[in-house]
Design a protein around this motif. Structure first.
Motif, mmCIF file in Angstrom:
data_model
loop_
_atom_site.group_PDB
_atom_site.id
_atom_site.type_symbol
_atom_site.label_atom_id
_atom_site.label_comp_id
_atom_site.label_asym_id
_atom_site.label_seq_id
_atom_site.Cartn_x
_atom_site.Cartn_y
_atom_site.Cartn_z
ATOM 1 N N TYR A 467 0.710 -1.144 0.102
ATOM 2 C CA TYR A 467 -0.090 0.063 0.177
ATOM 3 C C TYR A 467 0.853 1.257 -0.125
ATOM 4 O O TYR A 467 1.770 1.476 0.863
ATOM 5 N N ARG A 468 0.527 2.123 -0.853
ATOM 6 C CA ARG A 468 1.400 3.274 -1.027
ATOM 7 C C ARG A 468 1.067 4.362 0.202
ATOM 8 O O ARG A 468 1.882 4.998 0.509
ATOM 9 N N THR A 469 -0.053 3.964 1.045
ATOM 10 C CA THR A 469 -0.548 4.661 2.157
ATOM 11 C C THR A 469 0.835 4.446 3.209
ATOM 12 O O THR A 469 1.128 5.490 3.922
ATOM 13 N N TYR A 470 1.287 3.376 3.169
ATOM 14 C CA TYR A 470 2.446 2.831 3.981
ATOM 15 C C TYR A 470 3.803 3.694 3.559
ATOM 16 O O TYR A 470 4.712 3.845 4.308
ATOM 17 N N GLY A 471 3.964 3.167 2.244
ATOM 18 C CA GLY A 471 5.388 3.709 1.581
ATOM 19 C C GLY A 471 6.157 2.541 1.119
ATOM 20 O O GLY A 471 5.805 1.392 1.172
ATOM 21 N N THR A 472 7.300 2.726 0.872
ATOM 22 C CA THR A 472 8.150 1.709 0.300
ATOM 23 C C THR A 472 9.135 0.855 1.470
ATOM 24 O O THR A 472 8.695 1.126 2.698
ATOM 25 N N LEU A 473 9.801 -0.258 0.957
ATOM 26 C CA LEU A 473 10.356 -0.858 2.157
ATOM 27 C C LEU A 473 11.458 -0.103 2.640
ATOM 28 O O LEU A 473 11.735 -0.325 3.973
ATOM 29 N N ALA A 474 12.076 0.936 2.034
ATOM 30 C CA ALA A 474 12.966 1.866 2.544
ATOM 31 C C ALA A 474 12.267 2.615 3.974
ATOM 32 O O ALA A 474 12.833 2.818 4.825
ATOM 33 N N ASP A 475 11.014 2.928 3.612
ATOM 34 C CA ASP A 475 10.208 3.606 4.624
ATOM 35 C C ASP A 475 9.837 2.868 5.732
ATOM 36 O O ASP A 475 9.916 3.182 6.901
ATOM 37 N N GLY A 476 9.814 1.568 5.425
ATOM 38 C CA GLY A 476 9.608 0.418 6.554
ATOM 39 C C GLY A 476 10.741 0.339 7.307
ATOM 40 O O GLY A 476 10.845 0.089 8.446
ATOM 41 N N GLU A 477 12.094 0.472 6.742
ATOM 42 C CA GLU A 477 13.318 0.353 7.574
ATOM 43 C C GLU A 477 13.348 1.544 8.368
ATOM 44 O O GLU A 477 14.082 1.588 9.740
#
Length: 722
Positions: A467-477
């Protein structure tokens, strides 16, 4: 005591309005019906929703083995959703709820020829943010069949008989147990025609092992009417129930008998496992022993849940065991009774959700309070059930594929500011369930983020990379580094993928065209625009290529999450539960196994990631540049109860031409239930652009295992995150 199932002679009649149990005696307007089933399985009712009436005519004759003052009971085990019951013209009352059994004393109403009428209403939920039926994923979800209505009598209707004292339900819970003694609390829900002394006999017979049968006998005096008799039992040298990866799921056959003046008045029998379960700061402990939860979300085994049975449930649980899973999250529904029995026998723990999915109107609170208590009483004897959860994502959500700014703002407001569902209703439901069952952890609502100085969260949902609401995997990091408490127990992450080719061809053409994609979006769950944000699947030349792209992306994404969570094992991660296990209907969803139970590539990748002995590396989710120094830490972890001794790890690093840059061999000795341990650390300084490969080959720890990672190197100025 069971007497007979009313499986035959059923008829059904669709209605616009009910007639208060009064219908023509002839067969005009009635259609043949199947019970148990959903009415949309019947010819002519494939698209019906709303109101129907069922009718069953059956004979009765007094059995030869009748006992004095015998009583007869009509037991209705499960109906979607509102029902009103009439027996031989007598109103037996209304009931709301799809999973709670009800019993009616029909002793005085039985005739030689009998007519049972059940009026049922199961409307579609049109207001998705103000739902009124507690049906969870059967009425609103991004993984349900949008054309299916669950209405119908989905579990058997039965006749039971008893003596003057009826045992409606027997409940057990383990308050303490060790290898020497188990302290069990029992509660028996009884109905007596008059005040009377009784003898209660509770026997524990080994069901899965050899041993002695232990019998407890108690004397009680009952008053007239319904009541609960409770007490404590002490079971000597109990065989404890374990998950399949920690030991054996040993079970007792428990039989409760009620004797009145030397005559058996009623009895019930069920399988029971002696065990304790705790979450200590979200670290699970089974029988006092710490372990890591690894699992997946389990939807209804079939959206036509009446079609499920023990054999189908056992097949699903065998697939979970083979994937090294020790827990399934029963996602926002109560499943078929056969599933819980199969989970007990398979040694799979269950995170049990109450059937609340997203938002409901405040008027549901009285029904929710009643049904929450009913859920615990219905399922509490199952040792497989470890955790109760009252609500899934009690936030403003209508369609998860809608990522408009307005939709995001509504979701954020309900998630971080106030939600009546979460902050009022779920608080009350949690308290009720804790009172009803103090032996299990209770989660207010699933997916509450932990925000320092704002709120203490619950389990986490993470859809970075989907979901783009969450962001990228880098955002997850970045979130992982800044908010580590959200790693304590993760119960959702994943990406959609297409089923394998043979299964996909059952409900889509090859190649896909825009009309077919539109139908998959409308009818089969595909989030096409979201999928397009991560890889160019629409440009694929064949369905096989689409399948490969989607399953590869799903497998890589799942491994990304699991690697990081296994790295954080017990620091602070206690549980890793992916989303989703199987398709509940033919669809393109987050599952790793399709509707026909054909595993996807991502199932086998998940099986590798969940191995008890696992080796992995953590690579930043981005491209790298020529000349950049890249650290490649290599980790190993052992979840088994036995130490790992003398396993061989071969680390191989190759450049874009597959030329070997380095090979390192290490021998691993890891303690039982170890934390993730750094085994080695390589450094790569690439001199050319392209894809580099890190291969980790583990032997001497079960079947040989290979974990391959790829990192992409580009010229300076071309770096991008993933």
């Amino acid at each position: 005591m069971y007497y007979a199932a009313l499986n035959d002679n059923w008829q059904i009649r669709p209605l616009s309005e009910f007639s208060h149990g009064i219908y023509p005696r002839n067969d005009d307007g009635w259609l043949p019906a199947i019970v148990p089933a959903h009415w949309q399985q019947l010819p002519g009712l494939e698209t019906h929703s709303g109101k129907v009436v069922y009718r069953c005519r059956f004979p009765y004759s007094k059995p030869a083995d009748s006992i004095p003052d015998e009583r007869y009971w009509l037991r209705i085990n499960g109906v979607f959703y509102y029902r009103h019951t009439y027996f031989n013209g007598v109103d037996l009352g209304a009931h709301e709820g799809y999973f709670e059994p009800t019993e009616h004393d029909i002793t005085a109403l039985l005739r030689t020829h009998n007519t049972l009428i059940i009026e049922i209403d199961c409307p579609d939920e049109h207001n998705k943010v103000g739902k009124r039926m507690i049906t969870g994923v059967f009425s609103h979800w991004d993984c349900f069949d949008p054309q299916a209505n669950p209405g119908g009598i989905w579990l058997p209707v039965e006749l039971h008989r008893s003596g003057p004292v009826r045992l409606h339900h027997a409940r057990l819970r383990t308050e303490h147990c060790d290898a020497h003694l188990a302290q069990l609390r029992f509660a028996l829900d009884l109905d007596a025609t008059q005040a009377t002394p009784i003898q209660i006999e509770i026997s524990f017979a080994p069901l899965t092992f050899h041993g002695e049968t232990q019998i407890f006998t108690l004397q009680r005096r009952l008053r007239s009417g319904t009541q609960t008799v409770a007490g404590l039992l002490k079971l000597r040298e109990p065989r404890r129930w374990w998950t399949h990866d920690l030991g054996q799921p040993d079970l007792y056959q428990v039989t409760v008998r009620i004797w009145l003046n030397g005559i058996l008045s009623d009895e019930q029998s069920f399988a029971y496992g002696v065990r304790t379960f705790e979450l200590r700061d979200w670290i699970p402990h089974l029988n006092g022993e710490r372990f890591l939860v690894k699992g997946n979300n389990y939807p209804p085994g079939d959206m036509r849940i009446a079609t499920m049975n023990r054999e189908r449930a056992e097949r699903d649980l065998a697939l979970a065991r083979d994937c090294h899973m020790n827990m399934l999250r029963v996602h926002a529904h109560i499943d078929h009774p056969a599933f819980y029995d199969a989970a007990d026998a398979a040694g799979i723990l269950l995170w049990q959700d109450f059937p609340l999915q997203w938002l409901y109107r405040p008027e549901v609170l009285p029904a929710a309070r009643h049904q929450a208590r009913a859920m615990v009483r219905l399922l509490g004897n199952h040792p497989s059930i470890a955790i109760w959860c009252m609500h899934n994502e009690a936030i403003h959500l209508e369609d998860t594929a809608d990522e408009s700014l307005a939709a995001r703002l509504r979701t954020y407001q309900s998630a971080f500011i106030f939600s009546w569902n979460r902050d009022v209703m779920d608080v009350q439901l949690k308290k009720i369930v804790e009172e009803e069952d103090p032996t299990r952890p209770v989660v207010r609502s699933s997916g509450e983020p932990d925000v320092p100085y704002v709120r203490t969260g619950t389990d986490a949902h993470a859809y970075f990379g989907w979901y783009r609401t969450y962001g990228t995997l880098a955002d997850g990091e970045a979130v992982r580094a800044r908010f580590p408490s959200n790693l304590r127990f993760v119960t959702e992450f994943g990406a959609q993928s297409f089923p394998n080719l043979e299964s996909s061809l059952r409900f889509m053409p090859d190649p896909l065209d825009e009309a077919a994609i539109k139908r998959l979006v409308e009818r089969h769950g595909l989030q096409a625009d979201i999928m397009s944000a991560w890889y160019p699947w629409r440009q694929a030349k064949s369905l096989a290529e689409v399948i490969e792209l989607s399953q590869n992306y799903q497998a890589e994404l799942n491994r990304f999450y699991i690697d990081r969570l296994r790295y954080h094992k017990y620091r602070p991660t206690g549980g890793i539960i992916a989303f989703l296990f199987v398709d509940p209907y033919p669809a393109v969803l987050w599952s790793v196994i399709d509707y026909w139970r054909v595993p996807k590539r991502s199932y086998y990748a998940l099986r590798d990631c969940f191995r008890p002995q696992y080796v992995f590396t953590l690579i930043e989710p981005r491209t790298f540049t020529i000349g950049e120094a890249i650290d490649l830490p290599i980790y190993a972890v052992n979840d088994a109860r036995e130490p790992l001794v003398g396993a061989r790890l071969t680390i191989r690093l190759c450049d874009p031409t597959d030329s070997e840059l380095a090979t390192v061999i290490r021998y691993l000795d890891l303690p039982a239930d170890s934390l993730a341990t750094e085994i080695d650390r390589l450094r790569l300084t690439p001199i050319r652009a392209g894809d580099y490969t890190i291969e980790l080959r583990l032997s001497g720890a079960g079947p040989e295992f290979i974990n391959r990672y790829r990192l992409t190197v580009v010229a300076t100025g071309e770096m991008k995150t993933q």
